[in-house]
Design an enzyme around this catalytic site. Structure first.
Site, mmCIF file in Angstrom:
data_model
loop_
_atom_site.group_PDB
_atom_site.id
_atom_site.type_symbol
_atom_site.label_atom_id
_atom_site.label_comp_id
_atom_site.label_asym_id
_atom_site.label_seq_id
_atom_site.Cartn_x
_atom_site.Cartn_y
_atom_site.Cartn_z
ATOM 1 N N ASN A 37 -5.593 3.457 -0.685
ATOM 2 C CA ASN A 37 -6.748 2.967 -1.464
ATOM 3 C C ASN A 37 -7.700 4.099 -1.845
ATOM 4 O O ASN A 37 -8.290 4.097 -2.932
ATOM 5 C CB ASN A 37 -7.481 1.867 -0.683
ATOM 6 C CG ASN A 37 -6.680 0.577 -0.615
ATOM 7 O OD1 ASN A 37 -5.672 0.429 -1.340
ATOM 8 N ND2 ASN A 37 -7.077 -0.343 0.244
ATOM 9 N N GLY B 210 0.921 4.219 -4.310
ATOM 10 C CA GLY B 210 1.931 3.214 -3.965
ATOM 11 C C GLY B 210 3.052 3.815 -3.128
ATOM 12 O O GLY B 210 3.532 3.200 -2.170
ATOM 13 N N ASP C 99 -5.341 -1.348 -7.129
ATOM 14 C CA ASP C 99 -4.654 -0.372 -7.982
ATOM 15 C C ASP C 99 -4.530 -0.898 -9.407
ATOM 16 O O ASP C 99 -4.823 -0.186 -10.373
ATOM 17 C CB ASP C 99 -3.257 -0.087 -7.407
ATOM 18 C CG ASP C 99 -2.522 0.994 -8.177
ATOM 19 O OD1 ASP C 99 -1.408 0.729 -8.677
ATOM 20 O OD2 ASP C 99 -3.083 2.096 -8.334
ATOM 21 N N ASP D 48 -6.278 0.451 -12.923
ATOM 22 C CA ASP D 48 -5.524 0.768 -14.140
ATOM 23 C C ASP D 48 -6.203 0.168 -15.374
ATOM 24 O O ASP D 48 -6.272 0.795 -16.429
ATOM 25 C CB ASP D 48 -4.088 0.228 -14.041
ATOM 26 C CG ASP D 48 -3.219 1.053 -13.102
ATOM 27 O OD1 ASP D 48 -3.674 2.146 -12.678
ATOM 28 O OD2 ASP D 48 -2.100 0.599 -12.771
#
EC number: 2.7.8.-
Lengths: 219, 219
Positions: free
Chosen positions: A29, A70, A87, A91
């Site tokens: 994170n 990831g 995540d 994006d």
């Protein structure tokens, strides 16, 4: 497309960096937030000020950097549901910053024709809606993988257009934005059709929070 | 907020219209597409040309009209999963058209200070991201209801700002956009925190399509 097939070749670069991050005890994170912050910072600072080549190179670098979180998570047993939500949200924010900055540069520096500014705004909105249809469809249980213009294509076409424009190639950003606008609208429809074809499409869904659900006694 | 509490009072108007639509055999998905088309058309035609009062009134009307499709569906036994996905996607498109048109008007008609154009772009992106976090979180199984600035608040504040500006009230759109920009950023964070607090937050999630999932033999 590249979202499905592009990850494997990228592993050669991504995996060593991921191992380093694990050694440095950086969490997935934290990587997500740092790479998003860098990408937004680069887009908002370099594009409006006309440093297009640097903006293209650095944004591309940080976007690739975004695959590491990831990989770090999966190397440590697996990513969490919150990490995936964070995540994906980052994006969307970086996509918004990129096309917001491009729109800004078109208006205040490139003195672009209004039609091109409109195309850039279409790219901005459509890039968000493409991802939204996937998330909203998956929230209904649909499988929503693939699509003509996903994030990797979107980044490559826009950053190549920016970089070439920075090198003085005429109309590079114009072609990139028109192609992305058309391809993105196509992909929104493509994904809605994907949702409509899902075996779960006709299943009943619960009423939204706050809405009256039972009309059985209504004539 | 209004998303949770505003639907009940609106039923007084929405339900009779819904019954009429059922008589006319108009399907919920047709209603969704028609109201979205009208809302986008009004935003893109009336706002850039400075017809702000008409834009505010008609956009508000068609946005309220957007509640009818779900009511028609529930009156006929329930909405479908695809219908809900289509409706939510059309909301994103109409939000994008509204704030895209406002940004356009700020640049080409209102000759707005650049900071206000930036605030409008923040509203545009953040309005998409607020909804995305909810959908993406629900795709992970989280409960993601509520938030400071949801769609009803977003529409009311922006349309009131537009309408007052059309009536000559100075700085009305400026105040509306700055308030929405700040409130929308707060709501993005609010929803990410909501996701982070979910009991499922730390559960493992499957690797994205195309990504290597198993690193158990990696040292």
């Amino acid at each position: 497309m590249l979202g499905l097939h592009g990850r494997k070749p990228a592993q050669v670069i991504v995996e060593p960096v991921a191992k380093l991050m694990i050694k440095l005890k950086v969490t997935p994170n934290q990587l997500t937030l740092v790479s998003a912050g860098l990408t937004v910072g680069v887009a908002l600072l370099l594009i409006p000020t006309g440093h297009l080549i640097w903006a293209a190179v650095l944004t591309g670098l940080f976007a690739a950097f975004d695959m590491i979180d990831g990989t770090v998570a999966r190397m440590q047993g697996g990513g969490t549901k919150f990490g995936a939500t964070l995540d994906a949200t980052c994006d969307r924010i970086t996509d918004g910053a990129l096309f917001g900055a491009i729109t800004w540069w078109l208006v205040y520096s490139y003195d672009a024709p209004q039609a091109l500014v409109a195309a850039s705004l279409v790219c901005l909105v459509a890039s968000q809606v493409i991802s939204y249809v996937k998330a909203r469809g998956e929230a209904s249980g649909f499988t929503m993988d693939g699509g003509l213009v996903e994030r990797p294509e979107r980044l490559i076409v826009s950053l190549v257009g920016l970089g070439l424009t920075g090198m003085g190639v005429p109309y590079a950003i114009d072609v990139a934005l028109w192609a992305l606008a058309a391809g993105s609208i196509y992909t929104v429809v493509q994904r809605l059709v994907m949702a409509g074809k899902s075996p779960l499409a006709k299943e009943f869904t619960k009423a939204p929070a706050g809405a009256k659900a039972d009309y059985s006694n209504t004539k």
